[in-house]
Write an enzyme that holds these catalytic residues in place. Structure first.
Site, PDB file in Angstrom:
ATOM      1  N   ASP A  71      18.729  26.271  26.174  1.00 30.09           N
ATOM      2  CA  ASP A  71      18.319  24.859  26.249  1.00 30.09           C
ATOM      3  C   ASP A  71      19.233  24.037  27.162  1.00 30.09           C
ATOM      4  O   ASP A  71      19.362  22.828  26.977  1.00 30.09           O
ATOM      5  CB  ASP A  71      18.284  24.217  24.849  1.00 30.09           C
ATOM      6  CG  ASP A  71      17.501  25.036  23.847  1.00 30.09           C
ATOM      7  OD1 ASP A  71      16.359  25.413  24.178  1.00 30.09           O
ATOM      8  OD2 ASP A  71      18.027  25.311  22.757  1.00 30.09           O
ATOM      9  N   LYS A  95      17.607  24.870  32.397  1.00 28.43           N
ATOM     10  CA  LYS A  95      17.415  25.805  33.510  1.00 28.43           C
ATOM     11  C   LYS A  95      16.138  25.530  34.294  1.00 28.43           C
ATOM     12  O   LYS A  95      16.103  25.664  35.507  1.00 28.43           O
ATOM     13  CB  LYS A  95      17.402  27.238  32.970  1.00 28.43           C
ATOM     14  CG  LYS A  95      18.730  27.672  32.378  1.00 28.43           C
ATOM     15  CD  LYS A  95      18.672  29.077  31.797  1.00 28.43           C
ATOM     16  CE  LYS A  95      17.875  29.137  30.517  1.00 28.43           C
ATOM     17  NZ  LYS A  95      18.443  28.364  29.401  1.00 28.43           N
ATOM     18  N   GLY A 141      11.490  28.063  26.256  1.00 34.80           N
ATOM     19  CA  GLY A 141      10.701  27.112  27.034  1.00 34.80           C
ATOM     20  C   GLY A 141      11.547  26.417  28.071  1.00 34.80           C
ATOM     21  O   GLY A 141      12.614  25.886  27.767  1.00 34.80           O
ATOM     22  N   HIS A 142      11.096  26.442  29.323  1.00 30.86           N
ATOM     23  CA  HIS A 142      11.776  25.735  30.395  1.00 30.86           C
ATOM     24  C   HIS A 142      10.982  24.477  30.721  1.00 30.86           C
ATOM     25  O   HIS A 142       9.830  24.552  31.135  1.00 30.86           O
ATOM     26  CB  HIS A 142      11.916  26.628  31.633  1.00 30.86           C
ATOM     27  CG  HIS A 142      12.877  27.754  31.437  1.00 30.86           C
ATOM     28  ND1 HIS A 142      13.147  28.710  32.391  1.00 30.86           N
ATOM     29  CD2 HIS A 142      13.655  28.081  30.377  1.00 30.86           C
ATOM     30  CE1 HIS A 142      14.044  29.571  31.924  1.00 30.86           C
ATOM     31  NE2 HIS A 142      14.358  29.208  30.708  1.00 30.86           N
ATOM     32  N   GLN A 174      17.075  31.733  27.763  1.00 30.17           N
ATOM     33  CA  GLN A 174      18.078  31.568  26.703  1.00 30.17           C
ATOM     34  C   GLN A 174      19.450  31.253  27.313  1.00 30.17           C
ATOM     35  O   GLN A 174      19.541  30.560  28.310  1.00 30.17           O
ATOM     36  CB  GLN A 174      18.118  32.796  25.785  1.00 30.17           C
ATOM     37  CG  GLN A 174      16.905  32.917  24.907  1.00 30.17           C
ATOM     38  CD  GLN A 174      15.919  33.955  25.386  1.00 30.17           C
ATOM     39  OE1 GLN A 174      16.195  34.794  26.214  1.00 30.17           O
ATOM     40  NE2 GLN A 174      14.718  33.902  24.847  1.00 30.17           N
TER      41      GLN A 174
END
Length: 422
Positions: A13, A16, A40-41, A221
C-alpha cells in the site's frame, strides 16, 4: 539494456500504482512479476480513479507493451471483470496486454480453500484477502497447479482433476460451500482469457531487451510481506523483493539496473501480524483518516503508525535500492511533531537491525522532528518545500543512505515532484 524494478519497501500500500503510471512514459514495457488480485494499485488522473489488481499499471499509456509475468497468479473471473471495466472506460487492452503461459491460475476451489484454512486457524488466522493466493502458490510449489498455457491443451481434463483434489481436502475439513455461481463466472473468464496474447514471457522480455527496449518491472505488496524475508508467517506467498523480478519474469540478475524503492512518510499494515510502530491512539486514527487508509481491494481499515527506519534499512539492503520515492508526505502536513523509529529496544537492549522475530517485546526508539505545518498538496516544485520538510528529507536520506528522488504530495498524477533534476 537493463530492466528497472519498482517495488514497495513496507507492508504494501505504498503507492506503487501511481508511481508506475508516472514513470511509464520513460519506458517501452511495463511487466508485473509477482502477486495476484489480492493487491490493488490505485491511480488517479484527469479526475478519474482506477484500481488495478492484476493488470500492470502501464496500461493507461497507449503505446506501451504490458506483460503479466510467470510469477503472477491470475483469477480469470476477476481478470475479466477488471479488464472489461477498463475497456468500458476507454482503455482497450487486447493490443496492449500480454500474459505469460506460465502464470498460475487461481481456481474457484482455491478461493474456497483459502476461506476454509483461515476458518480452521481460529484466532491464529493470518488475515488473508480470501482471494485464493496462498492455496494457488501452494499448488505451484507442490507441482500440482494449473497454468495459463493449460487452457490451450486438454484443459477440461486438467481442471477436473485439480478440482477433485481440492474437493477431497475440503471434505476432510468439513467445510460447506457452493461452487456453482463462482465456477460459472470463472469458466467465462477462461474463455475471455483465450482472446488475449498468451506468450512465453521469459523469451519476450529478453528479446525486447536485446532489441533495445526499456522495461520497468512492477512488484505488488511490499518487502516486509516477502515469504522469505518478511514478518513470517504473516506474509504473502510470493517473493516481493527485487530477486522476484528475476524469477517472476525469467531475467538474469545481471539484467537489473535501477531499483526504485517506494515508501510512505509513515507506515501502514493490513491484516494480522507484528507492527512495531503501530499507533492505537488518536494520532493513528488521524493518519488513517487523512491518508484514506482503507484497502483498495478489501476496503479493510489499515493499521497506521510512524515510519520505521529500521525496517526500511533492511528492505533497502534486501532489494539493492538505488533511489527512494517518498509517498503521502502531505498526510503529515498538520502535525506539530513528526516521529521516526531509528532503532528497536529488545529485552532492554537497543538494536539497529531487523531481527528474526518482531512479534513481541520490540519497543520502537523514536527521533522527533518539527512538522512543516504547510499544505503540501499545492506545491509544484522542490523550491517551494518548507524548511522543515527539507530537513525531514535530509534526515531520511542520511538514515537510509539512499537518495530520495521523487516526492508525492497528493494522489493525482500531477502531484509528483522530482528532485535532483539537472
Amino acid at each position: 539494456m537493463k530492466v528497472d524494478v519498482l517495488l514497495g519497501l513496507q507492508w504494501g500500500d505504498e503507492g506503487k500504482g501511481k508511481v508506475v503510471d508516472v514513470l511509464t512514459p520513460r519506458y517501452d514495457v511495463v511487466a508485473r512479476f509477482q502477486g495476484g488480485p489480492n493487491a490493488g494499485h490505485t491511480l488517479e488522473f484527469e479526475g478519474q480513479k482506477y484500481v488495478l489488481r492484476s493488470i500492470p499499471s502501464g496500461i493507461f499509456q497507449g503505446d506501451k507493451v504490458n506483460i503479466i509475468g510467470n510469477g503472477v497468479v491470475l483469477d480469470p473471473s476477476l481478470f475479466k471483470a477488471e479488464a472489461e471495466a477498463l475497456e468500458a472506460s476507454g482503455h482497450p487492452l487486447k493490443e496492449r496486454l500480454h500474459i505469460s503461459k506460465k502464470a498460475h491460475l487461481i481456481l474457484p476451489t482455491h478461493r474456497i480453500l483459502d476461506a476454509a484454512y483461515e476458518a480452521a486457524k481460529g484466532d491464529a488466522k493470518v488475515g488473508t484477502t480470501g482471494k485464493g493466493i496462498g492455496p494457488t502458490y501452494t499448488d505451484k510449489v507442490s507441482r500440482t497447479g494449473l497454468r495459463v498455457g493449460d487452457i490451450l491443451h486438454n484443459f477440461e481434463q486438467k481442471y477436473a482433476a485439480a478440482k477433485a483434489r481440492h474437493e477431497q481436502i475440503l471434505k476432510s475439513l468439513n467445510y460447506e460451500y457452493d461452487i456453482t455461481e463462482m465456477e460459472k463466472t470463472w469458466l467465462e473468464g477462461i474463455d475471455y482469457l483465450r482472446t488475449f496474447h498468451l506468450v512465453d514471457s521469459e523469451h519476450e522480455v529478453n528479446n525486447l531487451l536485446r532489441a533495445g527496449k526499456s522495461v520497468l518491472c512492477e512488484g505488488a505488496q511490499g518487502t516486509l510481506l516477502d515469504v522469505d524475508f518478511g514478518s513470517y508467517p504473516f506474509v504473502t506467498s510470493s517473493n516481493t523483493i527485487c530477486a522476484g523480478a528475476c524469477s517472476g519474469l525469467g531475467l538474469g540478475p545481471n539484467k537489473i539496473g535501477e531499483v526504485y524503492g517506494i515508501m510512505k512518510a509513515y507506515c501502514t499494515r493490513v491484516g494480522a501480524g507484528p507492527f512495531p510502530t503501530e499507533l492505537f491512539d488518536e494520532t493513528g486514527k488521524t493518519l488513517r483518516n487523512l491518508g484514506h487508509e482503507y484497502g483498495a481491494v478489501t476496503g479493510r481499515e489499515r493499521r497506521c503508525g510512524w515510519v520505521d527506519l529500521v525496517a526500511l534499512r533492511y528492505a533497502i539492503m534486501l532489494n539493492g535500492v538505488t533511489q527512494l520515492i517518498l509517498m503521502k508526505s502531505d498526510v503529515l502536513d498538520g502535525f506539530d511533531t513528526i516521529k521516526a523509529c531509528v532503532a528497536y529496544k529488545v529485552n532492554g537492549e537497543e538494536i539497529d537491525y531487523f531481527p528474526f522475530d518482531i512479534t513481541e517485546g520490540v519497543e520502537p526508539v523514536y527521533a522527533e522532528l518539527p512538522g512543516w505545518k504547510t499544505d503540501m498538496t499545492k506545491i509544484t516544485s522542490e523550491d517551494e518545500f518548507p524548511e522543515e520538510f527539507n530537513a525531514y528529507i535530509t534526515f531520511l536520506e542520511e538514515q537510509l543512505e539512499t537518495p530520495i528522488k521523487i516526492v508525492s504530495v497528493g494522489p493525482d498524477r500531477a502531484q509528483t515532484i522530482e528532485r535532483y533534476v539537472d
